[in-house]
Design a protein around this motif. Structure first.
Motif, PDB file in Angstrom:
ATOM      1  N   PRO A  30      22.857 -28.202   6.573  1.00 52.86           N
ATOM      2  CA  PRO A  30      23.751 -27.044   6.480  1.00 52.86           C
ATOM      3  C   PRO A  30      24.771 -27.061   7.627  1.00 52.86           C
ATOM      4  N   SER A  31      25.813 -26.278   7.472  1.00 55.47           N
ATOM      5  CA  SER A  31      26.859 -26.163   8.503  1.00 55.47           C
ATOM      6  C   SER A  31      26.408 -25.227   9.623  1.00 55.47           C
ATOM      7  N   TRP A  32      27.087 -25.346  10.763  1.00 57.22           N
ATOM      8  CA  TRP A  32      26.954 -24.319  11.796  1.00 57.22           C
ATOM      9  C   TRP A  32      27.909 -23.187  11.450  1.00 57.22           C
ATOM     10  N   THR A  33      27.870 -22.135  12.243  1.00 57.83           N
ATOM     11  CA  THR A  33      28.688 -20.951  11.979  1.00 57.83           C
ATOM     12  C   THR A  33      30.185 -21.276  11.952  1.00 57.83           C
ATOM     13  N   ILE A  34      30.837 -20.787  10.915  1.00 54.76           N
ATOM     14  CA  ILE A  34      32.299 -20.889  10.808  1.00 54.76           C
ATOM     15  C   ILE A  34      32.878 -19.766  11.664  1.00 54.76           C
ATOM     16  N   THR A  35      33.726 -20.120  12.626  1.00 54.46           N
ATOM     17  CA  THR A  35      34.235 -19.101  13.550  1.00 54.46           C
ATOM     18  C   THR A  35      35.632 -18.628  13.163  1.00 54.46           C
ATOM     19  N   ALA A  36      35.994 -17.468  13.713  1.00 52.60           N
ATOM     20  CA  ALA A  36      37.284 -16.866  13.384  1.00 52.60           C
ATOM     21  C   ALA A  36      38.430 -17.490  14.177  1.00 52.60           C
ATOM     22  N   GLN A  37      38.142 -17.914  15.417  1.00 50.00           N
ATOM     23  CA  GLN A  37      39.211 -18.458  16.266  1.00 50.00           C
ATOM     24  C   GLN A  37      38.725 -19.690  17.024  1.00 50.00           C
ATOM     25  N   PRO A  38      38.544 -20.805  16.334  1.00 45.32           N
ATOM     26  CA  PRO A  38      38.045 -21.989  17.039  1.00 45.32           C
ATOM     27  C   PRO A  38      39.101 -22.559  17.984  1.00 45.32           C
ATOM     28  N   GLY A  39      38.642 -23.083  19.128  1.00 47.04           N
ATOM     29  CA  GLY A  39      39.558 -23.759  20.047  1.00 47.04           C
ATOM     30  C   GLY A  39      39.943 -25.105  19.457  1.00 47.04           C
ATOM     31  N   PRO A  40      40.904 -25.822  20.081  1.00 42.83           N
ATOM     32  CA  PRO A  40      41.417 -27.063  19.489  1.00 42.83           C
ATOM     33  C   PRO A  40      40.366 -28.147  19.255  1.00 42.83           C
ATOM     34  N   TRP A  41      39.346 -28.225  20.106  1.00 45.68           N
ATOM     35  CA  TRP A  41      38.332 -29.276  19.917  1.00 45.68           C
ATOM     36  C   TRP A  41      36.941 -28.690  19.704  1.00 45.68           C
ATOM     37  N   VAL A  42      36.943 -27.493  19.161  1.00 46.34           N
ATOM     38  CA  VAL A  42      35.684 -26.801  18.859  1.00 46.34           C
ATOM     39  C   VAL A  42      35.392 -26.952  17.376  1.00 46.34           C
ATOM     40  N   GLY A  43      34.164 -27.338  17.043  1.00 48.27           N
ATOM     41  CA  GLY A  43      33.794 -27.561  15.650  1.00 48.27           C
ATOM     42  C   GLY A  43      33.320 -26.296  14.963  1.00 48.27           C
ATOM     43  N   PRO A  44      32.732 -26.463  13.782  1.00 47.04           N
ATOM     44  CA  PRO A  44      32.363 -27.750  13.214  1.00 47.04           C
ATOM     45  C   PRO A  44      33.547 -28.529  12.602  1.00 47.04           C
ATOM     46  N   PHE A  45      33.553 -29.841  12.882  1.00 44.70           N
ATOM     47  CA  PHE A  45      34.511 -30.767  12.281  1.00 44.70           C
ATOM     48  C   PHE A  45      33.878 -31.413  11.049  1.00 44.70           C
TER      49      PHE A  45
END
Length: 352
Positions: A281-296
């Motif tokens: 499964p995926s990790w949490t989908i965030t509202a404002q990910p930083g440029p190198w913050v996943g999940p990719f």
């Protein structure tokens, strides 16, 4: 039109809980949000064509407006659903020092009061309130205690549910807190889980957790390409390519036995260079990910809009309005639809 049970939605956002309500067989008669992109998103989707949609700050909307929407539909019973914006209570806030983290003093905490104001003014037959799990943290706990005191005094029986989206068929580890209320009695102990860890399926009779590869299949072609997804040529692109699927930057540290370590374990936020595995499964989908913050994506790119929407269990083809950044925020802030459905069904069952 005479309907059995309908829902009034507050803090509707892009419609995660609203869709959940429809999935649970509870039509939504009104939705509201302060964000105009969210309002346009709701209006862009056919499933809300019969809903009254209000744009505005809940502080400025009279409770009677929502009551009128219910009466217009001649519903026998109704519930209120919604999650007050939760940034002040978010766990991500713990990375900021306690001096700067406003927590309960944050003015957005008053939006919980607005939810309670509508509940106690129009007295629905039940309600679903959603927030981040860290609302139970000692810093914020007084909010929950006060919430329960007010709704108990108004005649509601409540249950606090600490839920993980994985247990309800969502391909995503996402923990949330729900306060569920009913004027009747709950008919079971907790919302019905449908999925579990694959090792427990035989014992529980539930289905195995849904893997993300299954959910985002079909969105990999050029038809869905987005400029935003491109990582090639970026500062950490080469490092991202080195991270195995299902791992983060720690795979490139001495801690993991990596030759010529690039980073030091536990010196970065855990979602730095975090990469999905299609078999998990995926990790949490965030509202404002930083440029190198996943999940990719395991293909070394950022996730596309239909992929993050699918991970949040929005229906295929659901339309979102706004810039790419706004859409990420709308989807990342939403309650996963299948998770919300389980909570609404639990409250609905108590009213039947």
């Amino acid at each position: 039109m005479n309907e059995d049970i309908v829902a009034v939605s507050l803090f509707s956002g892009a419609g995660g809980l609203d869709i959940a309500s429809i999935m649970a067989g509870v039509p939504v008669v009104s939705s509201t949000d302060i964000d105009s992109d969210c309002i346009q998103t709701l209006k862009a989707n056919e499933m809300f064509k019969d809903s009254d949609i209000f744009e505005g700050d809940l502080h400025d909307i009279e409770s009677s407006v929502f009551k009128a929407c219910v009466e217009k539909r001649k519903a026998n019973k109704f519930i209120i659903i919604g999650g007050a914006p939760c940034q002040p209570f978010s766990k991500a806030g713990y990375w900021v020092g306690n001096q700067t983290r406003r927590g309960i003093n944050d003015p957005r905490a008053t939006l919980v009061d607005e939810y309670l104001r509508v509940v106690t003014d129009i007295l629905p037959d039940g309600f679903v309130f959603e927030n981040v799990e860290s609302l139970l943290h000692p810093t914020n706990k007084i909010i929950v205690e006060k919430f329960l005191e007010i709704v108990n005094d108004a005649g509601y029986t409540c249950k606090i549910v600490r839920a993980n989206a994985l247990d309800y068929g969502v391909s995503q580890k996402r923990k949330r807190l729900f306060i569920l209320g009913t004027k009747s009695n709950f008919k079971s102990d907790e919302p019905k889980k449908t999925h579990c860890d694959p090792s427990l399926c035989e014992e529980t009779g539930l289905k195995p957790y849904v893997n993300v590869g299954e959910v985002i299949q079909g969105f990999e072609g050029d038809k869905y390409f987005e400029e935003y997804e491109v990582t090639k040529g970026g500062t950490y692109y080469e490092d991202l390519c080195e991270v195995p699927p299902g791992k983060n930057y720690k795979a490139l540290t001495a801690w993991a036995g990596y030759p010529n370590p690039k980073f030091v374990a536990d010196k970065r936020f855990w979602s730095f260079l975090l990469k999905l595995s299609p078999d998990l499964p995926s990790w949490t989908i965030t509202a404002q990910p930083g440029p190198w913050v996943g999940p990719f994506h395991w293909g070394n790119r950022r996730l596309r809009v239909p992929e993050i929407a699918a991970i949040q269990t929005f229906p295929k083809g659901y339309k979102f309005v706004g810039s790419r950044r706004s859409i990420q925020k709308q989807i990342g802030n939403a309650v996963p639809c299948l998770m919300g459905k389980a909570m609404i069904e639990f409250v609905k069952e108590s009213l039947e």
